[in-house]
Design an enzyme around this catalytic site. Sequence first.
Site, mmCIF file in Angstrom:
data_model
loop_
_atom_site.group_PDB
_atom_site.id
_atom_site.type_symbol
_atom_site.label_atom_id
_atom_site.label_comp_id
_atom_site.label_asym_id
_atom_site.label_seq_id
_atom_site.Cartn_x
_atom_site.Cartn_y
_atom_site.Cartn_z
ATOM 1 N N HIS A 32 -3.158 7.058 2.440
ATOM 2 C CA HIS A 32 -2.646 5.900 3.160
ATOM 3 C C HIS A 32 -3.458 5.612 4.419
ATOM 4 C CE1 HIS A 32 0.255 2.797 3.374
ATOM 5 N NE2 HIS A 32 0.808 3.211 4.491
ATOM 6 N N CYS A 68 -7.537 -2.246 5.309
ATOM 7 C CA CYS A 68 -7.046 -3.631 5.276
ATOM 8 C C CYS A 68 -7.212 -4.301 6.629
ATOM 9 C CB CYS A 68 -5.570 -3.683 4.868
ATOM 10 S SG CYS A 68 -4.464 -2.922 6.089
ATOM 11 N N TYR A 97 -5.757 1.794 5.559
ATOM 12 C CA TYR A 97 -5.815 0.933 6.742
ATOM 13 C C TYR A 97 -7.132 0.183 6.861
ATOM 14 C CZ TYR A 97 -1.183 1.605 8.304
ATOM 15 O OH TYR A 97 0.172 1.545 8.372
ATOM 16 N N CYS A 106 0.807 -1.214 0.000
ATOM 17 C CA CYS A 106 0.000 0.000 0.000
ATOM 18 C C CYS A 106 0.846 1.271 0.000
ATOM 19 C CB CYS A 106 -0.968 -0.002 1.173
ATOM 20 S SG CYS A 106 -2.107 -1.400 1.082
#
Lengths: 495, 495, 495, 495
Positions: free
Chosen positions: B302, B308, B306, B114
Site C-alpha cells: 500500500h 497515485c 501512494y 487501492c
Amino acid sequence: MDSSEALWADLKKPIVNADDYIASLRGRRMTIYFMGERVADPVDHPVIFPSINAMAETYRLASEQPELGSVRDSIAGVATNRFLHVPTGPDDLVTKHEMQRELGRRTGTCFQRCVGLDAIGSCHSITFDIDKERGTDYHQRFLAFLKRAQTANIVIGGAMTDPKGDRSKAPHQQADLDLFLHVVKRDDKGIYVSGAKMHQTGAVNSHWLIFMPTMRMTEADKDWAVVGAVRVDAPGLTYVVGRQTNDTRAVDGGSLDAGNAQFAGQESMIVFDNVFVPHAHVFMDGEWQYAAMLVERFTTYHRSSYVCKTGLGDVLIGAAAEAASHNGVEGVSHIKDKLVEMTHLNETIYSSCMAGAYRSKPMASGAYLNDEMLSNVAKHNVTRFPFEIARLAQDIAGGLVVTMPSERDLQNNEIGPLIRKFLQGKSGVATVDRMRILRLIENMTIGRNAVGYLTESLHGAGSPQAQRIQIARGMQIDKKKARARKLAGISQSTK
Amino acid sequence: MDSSEALWADLKKPIVNADDYIASLRGRRMTIYFMGERVADPVDHPVIFPSINAMAETYRLASEQPELGSVRDSIAGVATNRFLHVPTGPDDLVTKHEMQRELGRRTGTCFQRCVGLDAIGSCHSITFDIDKERGTDYHQRFLAFLKRAQTANIVIGGAMTDPKGDRSKAPHQQADLDLFLHVVKRDDKGIYVSGAKMHQTGAVNSHWLIFMPTMRMTEADKDWAVVGAVRVDAPGLTYVVGRQTNDTRAVDGGSLDAGNAQFAGQESMIVFDNVFVPHAHVFMDGEWQYAAMLVERFTTYHRSSYVCKTGLGDVLIGAAAEAASHNGVEGVSHIKDKLVEMTHLNETIYSSCMAGAYRSKPMASGAYLNDEMLSNVAKHNVTRFPFEIARLAQDIAGGLVVTMPSERDLQNNEIGPLIRKFLQGKSGVATVDRMRILRLIENMTIGRNAVGYLTESLHGAGSPQAQRIQIARGMQIDKKKARARKLAGISQSTK
Amino acid sequence: MDSSEALWADLKKPIVNADDYIASLRGRRMTIYFMGERVADPVDHPVIFPSINAMAETYRLASEQPELGSVRDSIAGVATNRFLHVPTGPDDLVTKHEMQRELGRRTGTCFQRCVGLDAIGSCHSITFDIDKERGTDYHQRFLAFLKRAQTANIVIGGAMTDPKGDRSKAPHQQADLDLFLHVVKRDDKGIYVSGAKMHQTGAVNSHWLIFMPTMRMTEADKDWAVVGAVRVDAPGLTYVVGRQTNDTRAVDGGSLDAGNAQFAGQESMIVFDNVFVPHAHVFMDGEWQYAAMLVERFTTYHRSSYVCKTGLGDVLIGAAAEAASHNGVEGVSHIKDKLVEMTHLNETIYSSCMAGAYRSKPMASGAYLNDEMLSNVAKHNVTRFPFEIARLAQDIAGGLVVTMPSERDLQNNEIGPLIRKFLQGKSGVATVDRMRILRLIENMTIGRNAVGYLTESLHGAGSPQAQRIQIARGMQIDKKKARARKLAGISQSTK
Amino acid sequence: MDSSEALWADLKKPIVNADDYIASLRGRRMTIYFMGERVADPVDHPVIFPSINAMAETYRLASEQPELGSVRDSIAGVATNRFLHVPTGPDDLVTKHEMQRELGRRTGTCFQRCVGLDAIGSCHSITFDIDKERGTDYHQRFLAFLKRAQTANIVIGGAMTDPKGDRSKAPHQQADLDLFLHVVKRDDKGIYVSGAKMHQTGAVNSHWLIFMPTMRMTEADKDWAVVGAVRVDAPGLTYVVGRQTNDTRAVDGGSLDAGNAQFAGQESMIVFDNVFVPHAHVFMDGEWQYAAMLVERFTTYHRSSYVCKTGLGDVLIGAAAEAASHNGVEGVSHIKDKLVEMTHLNETIYSSCMAGAYRSKPMASGAYLNDEMLSNVAKHNVTRFPFEIARLAQDIAGGLVVTMPSERDLQNNEIGPLIRKFLQGKSGVATVDRMRILRLIENMTIGRNAVGYLTESLHGAGSPQAQRIQIARGMQIDKKKARARKLAGISQSTK
C-alpha cells in the site's frame, strides 16, 4: 470648519470597548456582497461575524491588557488603541509585535488591523518627506485625520493591492485604466478615484480605509500616484467578500465543525467607482516619485507584522500537544521531538521579527521603521515555516483530522453513541473534546483559518520573490566580496 | 452449492463499464449517514457522488486504456479490472503503479480502490502461508471468493484501521473490547464480528469489504485476529461518511467553487454490529501469529500505491503553470524554477515507488510483493514532498487562490461584470477560466482534495513514524558498521 | 598581599595592541604537543601561528574600532578589551554580538575568545548567587581576579568539556575518576585538580583559563563541582593540539593552498595533573547545586555567541559572488538566487542571536543574560544553515574547488604556464586570483576553517540535541494547550 | 594489420586480477605532476597510490564477485570487466548500479572508472547513429577498439570537461582556441588534437582515454566536435594531479589520521599538446550536430552512475552507528532517528537511480540508456542528500571528529597514555578504534573522501542547474496543463 468634518459627525463618541465597536458597525449603508447576495448587515451574517469578532478582540485586548493593546499617542493626546499609533521608538515596535503575537494567540486567525496600522506609519513619514521637499501640506492633513481617528478610537483599514491586469505593463499602459486605482476627476473640493483593491483583509469591518499605490510609478502614472482616506460607506464603494475554505461551516455545521467558531479572517475585493475624497483626506496626489518609497516603508513595517503568525503557531503547537495527550502519546519521543521542532521554527520567526523592531531607525518625521533586511528575512521565513509547522501538527493529530463525522452526526440518536464509543481516546478525555481539538487543527491547517495561517503567510505583504528582491538589494555584496578578497590574499579588486 | 452463494446472486451479471458500476450502487439497503442524516441513495447525494465518480473512473480507464486498467487474471480466467488482480511478477506491479498515476491524473483525487486491491494481494499470500503451516483451507476459500469477484468485476474495498482506544493497551486489554474488531460468536455456519473500522476510503462505493487486523497480535488477542469478506450491505453494518474540507461546495457553490466538481475522495467510519460472515468468507480466524505479517505485507503494497499522488502532482504542476500563464509570467525565471522543483519532487516519489515494484520478489503463494525498504522510503517521501509541491503551487498561484469571489458573485448582475473587469489576467484569458484554475489549486492545496493530496499522504498506509520503524528494521546497520570498521582499519568487531 | 599576587607579576604591563599580545605569548614554559612533538614556542609554529593571529585580531579590532572592540568596564575602571567585559545591559550584549560578527568577517574563522568571555559572564552571576545563599566569598575573589585581568588586558580562556567516558554514568561513578575534572587534594593554600578538558578553542593562545563543570552534578559529585582560574603555564598542565583538516598546508603548500593563510582556529585537549589553584582563584568548590545553573547560563551566553558564524557567512557569500564574477556568471538568475538564499539564511541566524541579546534580562549580580529560548533557537539554526550556505557556495564555485593544482604547480616552469592558460576565467581576471578565491571557498567548506564554520557550528556550545532539550523546557506547552482548548471551545482542562 | 595495432602491442596479455592491473601501471613513460614535482611512477607515490588501489578494487570485485564485477560481452566474446561492457538490457544497467554501490561500500570513495564506462555506452550508440545517417564508419572503428580493450581487460578512462574560458562564448569564439579541445591538424594517418580536459577522475590510473566534447556545438565549432581514444602515455599528454583535502595525511600522519588509508579518489588536469590519433581511434570528427546528443546520452548514463554514492552512504551510516556505539548511545531515540533519516535519504537516491535503469530504453545501436528524467532526478538528489547525511554523521560523531590528536601523539610516550586515558569510550572499546572510526567520519565529511562524497556529488556529471535544465525539458508541461484544465472544467486551451 473644514468640509471634511461632516464625515466624522457620527463618530464623535469614542469607541471604548468591543461591544461599542460591534455596535458601531450596525446600520451602515454599505454595498457588500457575499456569495452573490447583498449583505444587509454584516454583524448579523454568520459567515462574516467571526471576522468582526476577531477584530473586536483588538478592543478587548485594549480593555484587558491596556499596556499591550492601547497607548497614549501624542498626536491626539489621548489613550487610543495601539493600532492607531505611530511608532516613535524601538520599544513601540517591540510592543506592537508583542500585541500582534498575543492577538494571534487569542484568535487563532488574522485579526485584520495590521494593514491599516502599517499604512498609518508609512503615511506619517512619507507625507512629511513630500511636504519637506515639495512644499505641500499633506502631513498636516494626515495628522488632522489621524487625530480624529485616535479621538474616536475607530478602525482604520488599508487598501493597497491593485488588480494589476497585465503584469508586464505600467498602470497607464493597461488596456483598462481602472486596473490600478487612479484619479479620474479633480475639482475644488477634492478628487474622485476609480479602480479596485484586491483581497483586502478586514475592509468590511473598518470605519475608514487608507488607499495607497501598490508599486513603483513613473511620471506617466501620475494620476495613479494617489493616497487618501475614505469612509468605508462612502458612495461608490462596493465590497465583494471572498470565499474562504470551509466558510459555510459557520452555517451548516453547528459550532464544532467550524473548529474555531468564534474567530476568522476576512478578505474582500473593493471596487471604487468615482469615489469622492475631499482635499483634507488626500495625502498624495501625483507625487509619483514617492510611490516606491511608500511601498517599501509599508512592506518593511508590514512584513514584520507577520509576527502575528507566531501567535497562531502557539495555538497550533498547543492543539497538537493536546491531541497527542488525548491519544496518550504526549511522552513518546518522536512526538516530543516534533513539538520541539514546531516551537523552534515558530520562535525563529519571532526572533527575526523582534530583531527588526529592536534595530528600527527613525525617519525624518520621527516615526521609527523596522530594519529593512531583517523585516524581509522575517517575512521570508513566514513563507516557509508555518507550512512545516502545519504539516507536523497534522502528523501528530492523525488522519482523523480530515475523516471525522460531523457535529450533527454526534447529535444523532442512532450514530451519536457509536461515535462516542469508537472515537474515545485516553481514559478521561471526552470524545467531544477530542473532536474539538482535531477540528481546530483542521481549521488551522486545511480549513478556514489555514487561509490566514498558510496562504496569507505566503502572499501577504508580498510574495516570497518580493522579499528575495529586497534581500538582494540589501545584501551589500560588494562589501562581502572585498572581505573575501582580503582573506584570500588578493590585493586588488579584480573588477 | 455452498451457503455463501446466495450472497452473489445479484452480482452475477458482470460490470462492464462505468455506467454499469454506477447503476450497481443504486437501490442497495445500506445504513449510511452524512451530517446527521440518513443517506437514501449515495448516487444521488451531491456531496457523495463525486467520490463515486472518481471510483467509476477505474472502470472508464479499463474501457479506454484496457492495457492499463484491466488484466486477464488466471484465477477467474477472465478479463477483469486490474484492481482485482493478484500481481504475479514485477511487470504487474509496474503496470499497477502506472495505472494509479494515470488515475491520479484523471481525477485529481483519491479514487479509493487501492486498499481493496492491496488487501487482495496480502490475503492471497497470507492465506497460502497459513494453510501450508497449519493445514487450514483459507487459501481455497479466498481463491473462490476472488474468482467470483473477478467474474462479476465488482469493487472490493478494504477495512483495516481499528479505533484503537488507549494506544498503550492490546486489543484484549481495552476497556471496551469493541475498540478492535473481533469475533463475538461462532456457529457452524460462520462467525459474527463486532467493532469498527475508521476513515476507510471508498467503503460506501464498494460491493464487498475485506476486513483485516490493523497491527501485531498476541495469543490473548486471538479473537481479534480475524480476516474476512462481507457485502457492504450486510446486516449490522453502519457507515458514517466523514466531513471533508469544503465538502458542501458541491451543494452551495455551483460547479466553479468546488474547484474539481467531478471528482472527490470519501472516507467513512464503518461500524460492525454482530455481522455474520459465513465460513466461505473467513480467511483467518485466530491465527494471531500471522497478523503482523499480514499488516506488513499490506503496508508494503500500500505504501507504494501512494504513487497515485504523483498523478495528482502532475495536475497541480499543470495548474500552477496554467495560472502563471494566465498572469503572463510563465517565462519568469523564478516561476520556471519552482515548476522544476515541483517536478523534481514529484518524480522523486515516482522513482522510489517504481523501483520498489521492479525489485519485487515472489512470496510462497506466487504473488509478488514490492521491495519493503523502497516501499517505505517511497511513502516517507510522500509524507513530505506533496506539502512542498502544494506550497509552491500556492506561491505561483498568488493570494487570489483564497480570496476570490464565488461563482454566484460572478453570476450576479451587479457585481459579475466588476469581477470580470478586475480579475482579468493576460489578454485572451477568460476571467472565468482564470478563476477555474485558481479554484482547482485551492481544491488541491487547501480544499476538498487537499484531504487526499496532503493529509492522506501523511497518514494513509501508516503515519511517518510507521515508515521510520520499518526503515530502521531493514537498514542492516550491522553490515554497514562492518564496512565502516574495515575501511577504518579496525580488524575486529568491537562489540 | 595575597598569595596569588605572584602569579600576576609578569603580567603587570598591560597589553595594548596585537603586537604586545603576540609578544606576550613568547618564552612561556608550557607543555604543548602537536603531531607527536613538543612545541617549543607556538608563535613560531607555522601550523599554530594562524590561530594566534586570529586571536590577535581581537586586539587589532580594539585598536582600530575601539567602540566595538573595547569598553570601559566598571570593575577595573579602565578601558579593556570587550572580551573581558561583564555585560550590564542589553546594549552590551548587542555590541558584543556586533563585535563577534565583525571578527568573523575579519578572520573567516574562529577567533577563540568567546568561551573565556562567556565564562566571565557566567561566573560573575553564579558566584554572586552562591555567596548570597551560602555566605561564601567567591564573588569578591572573582571580581579581584577579573580586575587584574582587565588591568593587564590579557586573554582569559575557558575550559569546560570533560571527556565524560561512559555517558550513562555520573562523574563519581566513572571507572576512572579523572574523566571529569575534580579536586584531588585541598590544603590551606588552595586546591589541587586533576582531569582533562576536551577540544578547547584557543587555550594555547590564552594567558589564563577558567575551568568549569560541564553538566549537572549530584551531591556525590561534590569534588567535581569546581570552578577556578589557572595560568596556562601552571605546572601540571599539558596541551595536545588537535589535527585540523588541511592543517599542514600551512607548511607544505605556500600561502595559496591554505586558502586563508593568515587565520585559523585551534582546539586542544588540556590535561590537568594535580594542578594547584590558590584560594584566591577558586570560584566554586563543592557547591554542586549550582553546577547545572552555571552550565545553563554559560550555554545561554555562548549559544548566542555563535553569531560570529554570520561573519564567516559574509566572507563565504562574498567569496561565492567573487567566484561567480570570475566565471562571468554573476548576473545569471540561478546564481543570484543562490546568493540571496545564502544571505537569507545568514541573516536569519543573525536576527535570532540579536533578538536574544535585546531581550536579555539582569541576574542578581547585575550581569545581563541573553533570552534563553532565543539563544537556543539561534544556535539551533547555526547547526543547520551554515551547512546549506557551504553547499551553495560550492555549487556556485564549481568543481575546481577540489580539483585544482597546487601553488607549487603554478610555480613550476613546465606546468605553471599551462595552468595559467587553462584556468583563466573571465577576461581581466588573473588566474592566480581565481585560484585564491576558490582555495578560500575550499578552506571554509571542506578545508581548515570548515572545522570552525561547520563542525564547530554543530557541536560548539552543545550539540543540536542539547538545544532541543532546552527548547522543550522553555516551550510552555501547558500555556499553549490552554490557548488551543479555549479556541476549540473546550471549557475545562481535560487532564 | 592497421596502423593502430602497434599501440596495443604491450597490452596483449589480458589483465586478470588486481595485481596484474597494478603491475600494468608501472614503468610507463607519462608526464605527471603533483605539487610541482614530476611523479616518476604513480604506483610508488603515497598520495596517489590509494586512488590506484581504489581502481584496483574493480578488478578485485571481478575476481571475488564475478557475477557483479564481470560480464561476457558479445563484442569481444570474452569475459571482461563490467566497466568495459555495453549495456544491452535493463538488467545490465541494474547490475551495473549494484556493482557501483558495492564498490562504493568497498572503497568509501570514488573508484574512478565510471566516466570511461559511460563514454563506452554513449560512443557505441552515437557512432552507430552518425554512420547510419552520414555513411561514416565510426561504429566499426569503435567496435574494433572496444574489442581490443575487452580482450586486454584494460581500464578505459574518459576525458570530457573542457576549461571553457569565457562561459558566454562558443569554442571558436574563445580568445584562446585551446580552451576547448580541438583538431589542430589532419593528415592521411590521423588527426592531431590540442587543448585540455579538467578535473578528470582516474586518468592517471587508466590505460586509454576516450575524449569527447563537453557541450552543444555549432557548425563553426566543427573542429571542436571530435571524439577519439588515446593511450594515456601518448606523446603530448601532460597530467597535473589536483590537490585534495588532507591529501598529505598519506605522508605525514601514519595510517590512522588518513581515516581511510587504503582508498582515495583522484582528479587531474590533462593537457593535450598536438596529440596524434590514428583514424582507427577517431570516432567523430566534425559531426557537430551530434555533440549535444552525445553529451546528453553520456550525462544520462553518468548521472545514474552516482548511485555509487549510496555505497559511500552505507559506509558513513555504519561509521556513525559505530561511533554512537562507542559512546554507548546507540539506543538513544534521537540517535536512532538520525540513522533512520540518513538511511531514508540514502535509499531515496538509490531508488531513483535504480528506477532509471529499470526504465531504460534501447537506442538504435542496441545499447540501452537509462530513463533521462529519472536519471536527472536521481543525480539532483545526489546534489543535496549526501550533504545532509554528512551533517547528521558529524552530529552523531561529536566534536572530537575535528579536534582529535594525531596518530603521532598517540604513539608519543608522554602523551600517548594520556590520550588513551581520556579518549576512552564505552567499556570494552579500544581508544584507537574509537579514533579510527572518527577519522573515517572526518575523511568522508570534511577530509579527503569528502571531495568525492560531497563536492563531486554536486558537480560530477553536471552541476545542479544542469539537471534542472534537463528536468525542465522533460517535464511535459503542456500535457500537465491540459490535465489541469480538464479537471478545472475549462473546455479549451486558453493559449
